[in-house]
Design a protein around this motif. Structure first.
Motif, PDB file in Angstrom:
ATOM      1  N   THR A  39      -1.733  31.660 -18.095  1.00 47.47           N
ATOM      2  CA  THR A  39      -1.630  30.338 -17.491  1.00 47.47           C
ATOM      3  C   THR A  39      -2.755  30.123 -16.496  1.00 47.47           C
ATOM      4  O   THR A  39      -3.390  31.075 -16.032  1.00 47.47           O
ATOM      5  N   SER A  40      -2.976  28.876 -16.150  1.00 47.28           N
ATOM      6  CA  SER A  40      -3.943  28.505 -15.117  1.00 47.28           C
ATOM      7  C   SER A  40      -3.361  27.363 -14.301  1.00 47.28           C
ATOM      8  O   SER A  40      -2.752  26.442 -14.863  1.00 47.28           O
ATOM      9  N   SER A  41      -3.545  27.409 -12.983  1.00 48.93           N
ATOM     10  CA  SER A  41      -3.064  26.305 -12.160  1.00 48.93           C
ATOM     11  C   SER A  41      -3.996  25.111 -12.319  1.00 48.93           C
ATOM     12  O   SER A  41      -5.161  25.258 -12.697  1.00 48.93           O
ATOM     13  N   LEU A  65      -1.481  23.692 -18.204  1.00 50.30           N
ATOM     14  CA  LEU A  65      -0.924  24.893 -17.582  1.00 50.30           C
ATOM     15  C   LEU A  65      -1.106  26.174 -18.392  1.00 50.30           C
ATOM     16  O   LEU A  65      -1.157  27.263 -17.802  1.00 50.30           O
ATOM     17  N   ILE A 265       2.586  30.553 -11.868  1.00 50.12           N
ATOM     18  CA  ILE A 265       1.634  29.794 -11.056  1.00 50.12           C
ATOM     19  C   ILE A 265       2.281  29.542  -9.700  1.00 50.12           C
ATOM     20  O   ILE A 265       3.323  28.884  -9.617  1.00 50.12           O
ATOM     21  N   ASP A 266       1.693  30.089  -8.648  1.00 46.46           N
ATOM     22  CA  ASP A 266       2.360  30.063  -7.344  1.00 46.46           C
ATOM     23  C   ASP A 266       1.692  29.162  -6.320  1.00 46.46           C
ATOM     24  O   ASP A 266       2.056  29.195  -5.146  1.00 46.46           O
ATOM     25  N   ASP A 267       0.722  28.358  -6.738  1.00 44.75           N
ATOM     26  CA  ASP A 267       0.057  27.475  -5.777  1.00 44.75           C
ATOM     27  C   ASP A 267       0.316  26.005  -6.080  1.00 44.75           C
ATOM     28  O   ASP A 267      -0.373  25.122  -5.576  1.00 44.75           O
ATOM     29  N   THR A 268       1.330  25.722  -6.911  1.00 43.94           N
ATOM     30  CA  THR A 268       1.574  24.362  -7.385  1.00 43.94           C
ATOM     31  C   THR A 268       3.055  24.037  -7.333  1.00 43.94           C
ATOM     32  O   THR A 268       3.897  24.888  -7.606  1.00 43.94           O
ATOM     33  N   THR A 285       6.478  23.181 -17.494  1.00 46.69           N
ATOM     34  CA  THR A 285       6.138  23.446 -16.096  1.00 46.69           C
ATOM     35  C   THR A 285       6.999  24.570 -15.533  1.00 46.69           C
ATOM     36  O   THR A 285       6.495  25.465 -14.838  1.00 46.69           O
ATOM     37  N   ILE A 290       6.433  27.114 -12.184  1.00 46.75           N
ATOM     38  CA  ILE A 290       6.244  26.087 -11.162  1.00 46.75           C
ATOM     39  C   ILE A 290       7.580  25.409 -10.861  1.00 46.75           C
ATOM     40  O   ILE A 290       8.262  24.958 -11.783  1.00 46.75           O
ATOM     41  N   GLY A 317       1.543  26.678  -1.544  1.00 47.59           N
ATOM     42  CA  GLY A 317       0.401  26.093  -2.243  1.00 47.59           C
ATOM     43  C   GLY A 317       0.171  24.663  -1.850  1.00 47.59           C
ATOM     44  O   GLY A 317       0.982  24.027  -1.165  1.00 47.59           O
ATOM     45  N   LYS A 319      -1.270  22.343  -4.340  1.00 44.68           N
ATOM     46  CA  LYS A 319      -1.457  21.532  -5.534  1.00 44.68           C
ATOM     47  C   LYS A 319      -0.134  20.922  -5.983  1.00 44.68           C
ATOM     48  O   LYS A 319       0.925  21.518  -5.806  1.00 44.68           O
TER      49      LYS A 319
END
Length: 608
Positions: A39-41, A65, A265-268, A285, A290, A317, A319
């Motif tokens: 995955t990617s944020s 994502l 993903i931990d910044d969104t 999501t 997320i 996060g 985002k």
């Protein structure tokens, strides 16, 4: 990128096949267990998935994502019950959920149920008439195009639309390098590209929790309601296994290869419009780790719900992912999300002023009793008095009653003074203790300007440090706005809409830049001439809630006439304020009379 051609073969795994799979070599077992998605944020601080089409929205969320995944779940378009079951499977596995077309069989079933005349079995006479009108309109449009010499562009046929959406899902499976697709219910097969065979395995399951459990070899929590309106909120809180972990079956045998959940993903954080159209986006999501916060009040504004503000503020996060077509049309969404993430809330809750709040204010300037009741006692005494004045309104309205100070910060003067503007300005430092005490007591504050021969914007900018606080708004008093040759008490002043708009834009920009909750901007008025070309007031900035405050005094018949006169031809969308005078009104209305007798009910009631 060259798209891998695909031929979808259905994996009909029997018990013997499962036994055969269990006898695979150690190397094959290790390879299977190592399957993992990546995955990617999102790249931007705010990413909006605003596609109205379910298929397009599901693909867009997956692309945002997920980089790769060995397994993808596919559910049929327009079937929320099937999508909800599929969503639970996708979240459990930690893989995307895509929405695809329904099978031809389901379409044939629907056609078989249709009456001979071709109308839908459940179509009402009115609906059939609307459809006929639409066909007639389409024919008329085509004739008009032909008359103008331009051939009408043919609309895509249902088959062409189906092919387009099928291609979108196939392309996404290709991009993800998926090797297994779990098709739920009536989800249609996706045809091979270029007629070539590929290595994608397709597993089918009925759209029931029990069928999914058999396929996955694990228990999945069933939904608690059969109402599709509630599916989104329940999926948003659907528990996911701790990550990273491998989705090894916990009961029975699985027809799906073991999948290692991707790192969450931990910044969104995500916000979603409540409705079945967002089920796939919410599932994907959540599968990416997320948290999703569903807006339940029918608005696309996260500032409207205190619970959403709290949730966004406490989510790590910076985002935010917004899921739902309504977000695409929401003005200043970036500011609204940034402000919600600060967690700062207005007195009474939320970050919007007038929807759910009834403001009740005392008016005046510190230590100056002659200018209003606020100046008749010290800071602590004024806080207590404002609360006492507001208290009777609690039982008269369903809104949250918010006590308030309206502090005259610049006082109209009889002499020019050192700066020649006929206005005495109190310093921001002098007012700060009053504002801090009000904030501590859960009160709102408005700084009132009587500018004399200077302009409102110049004076407002002197109090920027106070206006950067979340519980402070601004009031403009045109009665005390003089032309260069005018004097107070000889002339009733006035202000142009252009000057008010200059303040609106500056204050809105400040509010947006600092990520502050919505600001109250009061414009006082008791004669039409006090605000020239009022129809040109700019109410387009969502950062500002403008209120016209009617300051008439005297007998109640005269006050009501002034109230009605100023409401005539007022800019649509403006809020309203009413003032009760202790000494000048004959008689002053009681709280009950103010609420019942002043219509529409004012959002702000001030006492002077």
């Amino acid at each position: 990128m060259t798209r891998r051609s695909r031929f979808f073969r259905t994996a009909a795994l029997s018990l013997g096949a499962v036994v055969a799979l269990s006898a695979c070599t150690a190397s094959e077992s290790t390879e299977s267990a190592s399957l993992a998605g990546t995955t990617s944020s999102p790249d931007a601080p705010l990413t909006v998935i605003a596609e109205a089409n379910e298929i397009a929205a599901s693909v867009a969320t997956s692309r945002e994502l997920f980089d790769t995944t060995p397994v993808v779940v596919v559910a049929p378009v327009g079937e929320p019950e099937a999508q909800d079951v599929a969503a639970r499977a996708a979240i459990t596995l930690g893989v995307p959920l895509l929405i695809g077309e329904a099978t031809a069989d389901s379409e044939d079933d629907a056609a078989a149920a249709a009456p001979a005349d071709g109308t839908d079995a459940e179509t009402t006479d009115a609906e059939a008439e609307v459809g006929a009108d639409a066909d007639a309109d389409a024919d008329a449009d085509a004739d008009a195009d032909a008359t103008e010499g331009a051939a009408p562009e043919p609309s895509p046929s249902p088959a062409e639309k189906s092919e387009e959406t099928t291609d979108a899902v196939a392309d996404e499976l290709d991009r993800l390098s998926a090797t297994t697709a779990l098709l739920i219910g009536d989800a249609a097969d996706i045809p091979a590209q270029n007629g070539d065979e590929s290595d994608l395995t397709v597993v089918r399951a009925d759209a029931t929790t029990r069928a999914i459990e058999r396929v996955l070899g694990r228990t999945i929590a069933a939904r608690t309601s059969d109402n599709p309106v509630l599916f989104a909120t329940e999926l948003a809180t659907f528990e996911t296994p701790a990550a990273p972990s491998t989705s090894t079956p916990t009961s029975g045998a699985s027809e799906i290869p073991s999948v290692k959940r991707p790192k969450p993903i931990d910044d969104t954080a995500a916000i979603a419009i409540n409705g079945p159209e967002q089920l796939a986006s919410i599932a994907t999501t959540r599968a990416a780790g997320i948290p999703v916060h569903v807006l339940t009040e029918g608005s696309a504004n996260p500032q409207a719900e205190a619970s959403v503000i709290d949730a966004l503020h406490t989510t790590p996060g910076e985002k935010t992912l917004a899921l739902g077509a309504a977000f695409g049309a929401e003005p200043a969404l970036d500011w609204k999300v940034r402000t919600a993430r600060t967690g700062a809330q207005l007195p009474g809750g939320g970050q919007l002023l007038f929807a759910d709040h009834q403001f009740v204010a005392i008016y005046g300037t510190p230590s100056t009793p002659v200018l209003g009741v606020l100046g008749e006692q010290d800071v602590a005494g004024s806080v207590a008095r404002a609360q006492q004045v507001a208290a009777p309104y609690q039982g008269l309205t369903a809104k949250t009653v918010v006590p308030m100070f309206e502090i005259i910060a610049t006082v109209a003067a009889g002499g020019a003074g050192p700066d020649g503007n006929f206005s005495n300005e109190l310093s921001a430092e002098t007012l700060r203790p009053w504002i801090d005490a009000a904030a501590a007591a859960g009160m709102y504050v408005v700084i009132d300007l009587q500018p004399g021969r200077t302009d409102f914007l110049t004076q407002a900018q002197q109090y920027q440090s106070l206006l950067e606080l979340p519980n402070v708004g601004l009031a403009l008093d045109p009665e005390w706005r003089l032309a260069p040759d005018e004097l107070h008490l000889h002339t009733i002043g006035s202000v142009s809409a252009a000057e008010v708009n200059s303040v609106t834009h500056w204050l809105a920009d400040l509010t947006n830049e600092k990520g502050l909750p919505q600001k109250m901007l009061i414009v006082h008025q008791f004669r039409p001439s006090m605000v020239t070309d009022r129809q040109n007031l700019d109410l387009s900035r969502p950062e500002i809630a403008m209120l016209l405050h009617v300051d008439g005094q005297g007998g109640q018949a005269d006050k009501q006439a002034t109230w009605a006169n100023l409401q005539r031809d007022a800019p649509p969308g403006v809020a309203w304020g009413w003032k009760n005078f202790y000494d000048e009104d004959a008689p002053m209305l009681t709280p009950e009379q103010t609420i019942s007798g002043v219509q529409p009910t004012p959002e702000l009631i001030t006492y002077q």
